[in-house]
Design a protein around this motif. Structure first.
Motif, mmCIF file in Angstrom:
data_model
loop_
_atom_site.group_PDB
_atom_site.id
_atom_site.type_symbol
_atom_site.label_atom_id
_atom_site.label_comp_id
_atom_site.label_asym_id
_atom_site.label_seq_id
_atom_site.Cartn_x
_atom_site.Cartn_y
_atom_site.Cartn_z
ATOM 1 N N GLY A 183 0.807 -1.218 0.000
ATOM 2 C CA GLY A 183 0.000 0.000 0.000
ATOM 3 C C GLY A 183 0.836 1.262 0.000
ATOM 4 N N SER A 184 1.912 1.269 0.770
ATOM 5 C CA SER A 184 2.775 2.452 0.793
ATOM 6 C C SER A 184 3.489 2.634 -0.546
ATOM 7 N N LEU A 185 3.874 1.534 -1.192
ATOM 8 C CA LEU A 185 4.476 1.657 -2.529
ATOM 9 C C LEU A 185 3.466 2.186 -3.538
ATOM 10 N N SER A 186 2.215 1.787 -3.408
ATOM 11 C CA SER A 186 1.173 2.279 -4.318
ATOM 12 C C SER A 186 0.995 3.788 -4.175
ATOM 13 N N VAL A 187 0.979 4.269 -2.942
ATOM 14 C CA VAL A 187 0.849 5.712 -2.719
ATOM 15 C C VAL A 187 2.068 6.449 -3.265
ATOM 16 N N LEU A 188 3.253 5.885 -3.069
ATOM 17 C CA LEU A 188 4.481 6.516 -3.571
ATOM 18 C C LEU A 188 4.462 6.620 -5.088
ATOM 19 N N VAL A 189 4.044 5.562 -5.777
ATOM 20 C CA VAL A 189 3.983 5.587 -7.243
ATOM 21 C C VAL A 189 2.891 6.546 -7.711
ATOM 22 N N TYR A 190 1.794 6.635 -6.987
ATOM 23 C CA TYR A 190 0.722 7.553 -7.358
ATOM 24 C C TYR A 190 1.195 9.004 -7.270
ATOM 25 N N ARG A 191 1.966 9.309 -6.219
ATOM 26 C CA ARG A 191 2.423 10.694 -6.033
ATOM 27 C C ARG A 191 3.629 11.051 -6.899
ATOM 28 N N ARG A 192 4.467 10.071 -7.223
ATOM 29 C CA ARG A 192 5.653 10.308 -8.054
ATOM 30 C C ARG A 192 5.691 9.266 -9.174
ATOM 31 N N PRO A 193 5.044 9.546 -10.293
ATOM 32 C CA PRO A 193 4.968 8.566 -11.386
ATOM 33 C C PRO A 193 6.328 8.178 -11.978
ATOM 34 N N ALA A 194 7.347 8.995 -11.779
ATOM 35 C CA ALA A 194 8.673 8.669 -12.313
ATOM 36 C C ALA A 194 9.274 7.441 -11.634
ATOM 37 N N LEU A 195 8.783 7.071 -10.465
ATOM 38 C CA LEU A 195 9.310 5.905 -9.735
ATOM 39 C C LEU A 195 8.638 4.598 -10.137
ATOM 40 N N LYS A 196 7.725 4.645 -11.104
ATOM 41 C CA LYS A 196 6.987 3.435 -11.470
ATOM 42 C C LYS A 196 7.913 2.327 -11.960
ATOM 43 N N GLY A 197 8.882 2.635 -12.801
ATOM 44 C CA GLY A 197 9.802 1.630 -13.337
ATOM 45 C C GLY A 197 10.674 0.975 -12.277
ATOM 46 N N PRO A 198 11.424 1.767 -11.486
ATOM 47 C CA PRO A 198 12.281 1.158 -10.464
ATOM 48 C C PRO A 198 11.515 0.358 -9.411
#
Length: 78
Positions: A21-36
């Protein structure tokens, strides 16, 4: 299965869901981190699958009648 093992499993599942869940929120707020993050989660999943496979084989070999090191198999067809 003992109560302690079930409780430990429940805690592990809860922590894992909180982490996802925390990773989902992080990717939602910073889309540039989706790949890593995708690569990291995939690698973690593969490592967990390998660990479960190794533990399953180890547990199966310790069962009564399992293939142990003290078992002799006679040659066939001679």
């Amino acid at each position: 299965m003992s109560t302690l093992a079930l409780f430990t499993l429940l805690i592990g599942i809860t922590v894992g869901l909180a982490f996802v869940g925390s990773l989902s929120v992080l990717v939602y707020r910073r889309p540039a981190l989706k790949g890593p993050i995708t690569v990291t989660v995939t690698t973690a999943g593969v490592l967990v699958a390998c660990a479960v496979a190794v533990l399953g084989v180890a547990q199966a070999s310790t069962q009564v009648g399992g293939a142990g090191t003290d078992m002799t198999v006679p040659p066939s067809g001679r």
